[in-house]
Design a protein around this motif. Sequence first.
Motif, short mmCIF file in Angstrom:
data_model
loop_
_atom_site.label_atom_id
_atom_site.label_comp_id
_atom_site.label_asym_id
_atom_site.label_seq_id
_atom_site.Cartn_x
_atom_site.Cartn_y
_atom_site.Cartn_z
N GLU A 54 -41.97 -84.02 -51.23
CA GLU A 54 -43.39 -84.39 -51.18
C GLU A 54 -43.83 -85.04 -52.49
O GLU A 54 -44.44 -86.12 -52.49
CB GLU A 54 -44.23 -83.16 -50.89
CG GLU A 54 -45.72 -83.44 -50.84
CD GLU A 54 -46.55 -82.16 -50.71
OE1 GLU A 54 -47.76 -82.27 -50.43
OE2 GLU A 54 -45.98 -81.06 -50.90
N ALA A 55 -43.53 -84.40 -53.62
CA ALA A 55 -43.93 -84.94 -54.92
C ALA A 55 -43.26 -86.28 -55.19
O ALA A 55 -43.90 -87.22 -55.69
CB ALA A 55 -43.59 -83.94 -56.02
N ARG A 56 -42.00 -86.39 -54.83
CA ARG A 56 -41.29 -87.66 -55.01
C ARG A 56 -41.93 -88.76 -54.16
O ARG A 56 -42.05 -89.90 -54.59
CB ARG A 56 -39.82 -87.48 -54.63
CG ARG A 56 -38.97 -88.74 -54.75
CD ARG A 56 -37.51 -88.42 -54.52
NE ARG A 56 -36.67 -89.61 -54.60
CZ ARG A 56 -35.34 -89.59 -54.61
NH1 ARG A 56 -34.70 -88.43 -54.56
NH2 ARG A 56 -34.65 -90.72 -54.70
N GLY A 57 -42.35 -88.39 -52.96
CA GLY A 57 -43.00 -89.36 -52.09
C GLY A 57 -44.29 -89.89 -52.65
O GLY A 57 -44.54 -91.11 -52.65
N TYR A 58 -45.15 -89.01 -53.17
CA TYR A 58 -46.42 -89.47 -53.74
C TYR A 58 -46.21 -90.27 -55.03
O TYR A 58 -46.93 -91.23 -55.30
CB TYR A 58 -47.37 -88.28 -53.99
CG TYR A 58 -48.03 -87.80 -52.72
CD1 TYR A 58 -48.81 -88.66 -51.94
CD2 TYR A 58 -47.90 -86.48 -52.30
CE1 TYR A 58 -49.42 -88.22 -50.79
CE2 TYR A 58 -48.51 -86.03 -51.13
CZ TYR A 58 -49.27 -86.91 -50.38
OH TYR A 58 -49.88 -86.48 -49.22
N ARG A 59 -45.20 -89.90 -55.82
CA ARG A 59 -44.90 -90.70 -57.01
C ARG A 59 -44.44 -92.10 -56.61
O ARG A 59 -44.82 -93.10 -57.23
CB ARG A 59 -43.83 -90.01 -57.86
CG ARG A 59 -44.32 -88.77 -58.61
CD ARG A 59 -43.35 -88.38 -59.72
NE ARG A 59 -42.00 -88.12 -59.21
CZ ARG A 59 -41.58 -86.93 -58.79
NH1 ARG A 59 -42.40 -85.90 -58.80
NH2 ARG A 59 -40.33 -86.78 -58.37
N LEU A 60 -43.61 -92.17 -55.58
CA LEU A 60 -43.14 -93.47 -55.10
C LEU A 60 -44.32 -94.32 -54.62
O LEU A 60 -44.40 -95.52 -54.95
CB LEU A 60 -42.13 -93.28 -53.98
CG LEU A 60 -41.66 -94.55 -53.27
CD1 LEU A 60 -40.96 -95.49 -54.24
CD2 LEU A 60 -40.75 -94.21 -52.10
N LEU A 61 -45.22 -93.74 -53.86
CA LEU A 61 -46.38 -94.49 -53.38
C LEU A 61 -47.19 -95.02 -54.55
O LEU A 61 -47.67 -96.16 -54.52
CB LEU A 61 -47.25 -93.60 -52.48
CG LEU A 61 -46.63 -93.19 -51.14
CD1 LEU A 61 -47.53 -92.19 -50.43
CD2 LEU A 61 -46.40 -94.41 -50.26
N ALA A 62 -47.35 -94.21 -55.59
CA ALA A 62 -48.10 -94.66 -56.77
C ALA A 62 -47.36 -95.79 -57.49
O ALA A 62 -47.98 -96.76 -57.96
CB ALA A 62 -48.33 -93.49 -57.72
N GLU A 63 -46.05 -95.70 -57.59
CA GLU A 63 -45.27 -96.77 -58.22
C GLU A 63 -45.40 -98.08 -57.46
O GLU A 63 -45.35 -99.17 -58.04
CB GLU A 63 -43.79 -96.36 -58.30
CG GLU A 63 -43.51 -95.23 -59.28
CD GLU A 63 -42.12 -94.65 -59.10
OE1 GLU A 63 -41.34 -95.20 -58.27
OE2 GLU A 63 -41.81 -93.64 -59.76
N LEU A 64 -45.60 -97.98 -56.14
CA LEU A 64 -45.70 -99.17 -55.31
C LEU A 64 -47.12 -99.74 -55.26
O LEU A 64 -47.34 -100.80 -54.68
CB LEU A 64 -45.23 -98.85 -53.89
CG LEU A 64 -43.73 -98.53 -53.75
CD1 LEU A 64 -43.43 -98.02 -52.35
CD2 LEU A 64 -42.88 -99.75 -54.06
N GLY A 65 -48.09 -99.01 -55.85
CA GLY A 65 -49.44 -99.56 -55.93
C GLY A 65 -50.54 -98.73 -55.32
O GLY A 65 -51.73 -99.08 -55.44
N ALA A 66 -50.23 -97.64 -54.64
CA ALA A 66 -51.27 -96.76 -54.10
C ALA A 66 -51.80 -95.85 -55.20
O ALA A 66 -51.14 -95.62 -56.21
CB ALA A 66 -50.70 -95.93 -52.96
#
Length: 428
Positions: free
Chosen positions: A362-374
Amino acid sequence: MTDVYLGIDLGTSGCRALAIDAAGTVRGVASVPMPAPIRSGERSEQLPEHWWTALDEVLRALLAEVPAASVRAVAVDGTAATVLLTDATGTALTPALLYDDTRARAEARRIAAVAPPESPAAQPGSSLAKLLWLSRRPGADRARHALHVADWVTGRLLGRFGVSDVNHCLKMGYDPETGCWPAWLDALNVRRDRLPRVFAPGTTRGPVSGAIAAAFGLAPDTRVVTGTTDSTAAFLATGARRPGEAVTSLGSTLVLKVIAPAPLAAARFGVYSQPLGRLWLAGGASNSGGAVLRRFFRRDELDALTARLNPERETGLDYYPLLAPGERFPIADPDLAPRLTPRPADDARFFQGLLEGIARIEARGYRLLAELGAPYPVSVRTVGGGARNAPWRRIRERLLGVPVPASEHEDAAYGAALLARRGGGGRP
């Protein structure tokens, strides 16, 4: 008589129905189980007849609590990327391939060769890949409609088929920014006459059929409203409304969504966006989740072990909990192997290690979304069975670094009922 609006949530293991009034107060709830899906290796199927049997039972149970004549509208949500082919009357010509059926690998490669790089349709588990796979099955030449589970049930209620919502159709190739089926589908020989007409969630499509009105005692003018995917319905139920607010669904699988001001897409990571009015829901769905927990423990065992968890102390176990090889997000790898060893002798430690593994995904997923611009979440509400596990919530808060507040409601059927209210003339 108080007007009510019905939401129906069709999962893979059961069907749930919920009635709300114009103020959003819950007036009745009912649920029934369904037979387990047929799963073997990459195969994951369900019989559509089980959906309708469950809906019939759950509606009759709910309408024993609320007067059928008071129902103004109904909307259905269902699991995304669950697809079947039917004839013009809605009779199933194929089994329904569930979200985690990954047999359409060759079809996904064909899609990737012609689709835009970030299309969510270019995955083995996508609706479009399943549609192409099913199109080669015996009897498919007689097909008139390609439908998702919610589309099929909505069609049964209307008495006519071929209607869907934008959120379900994203993984079938639909372009929400242009509002149409794209031209690149023609390179795949997709029959456009099989594709549904697409509407925004919460759009009235007509009254229930005469047969349905008679069968359940509904008023002839009861409206049938387009629904959405189960995870989006659950998001709507939580009360999250502003950019940066996020919702994690801790059900059989793990679904992450955060409100973003602009759409975000990264097919290589299983990331896609759904329209939410003028905003967008950016997120992805992992194959990890509660189904892995239920492989090892019964419900009563999970309840007993929860009391022994120590969320402030890491177990040191490095798990990636999956039922079988294959992951969609935050790692898009159909061959990713589960990591579930070593298993300690202490069941509580093993259970906590599984919870930590899912929380790290879950944490990795939200970090990835932030890296992509969310936006990185300012808070993460929770829905699904895992929402009620307090030690797990604390583990997640620690790994996410943001508050995990209670949701206004956790039931996807409540979100579907909100859509029914919107399309049925109640409050938006």
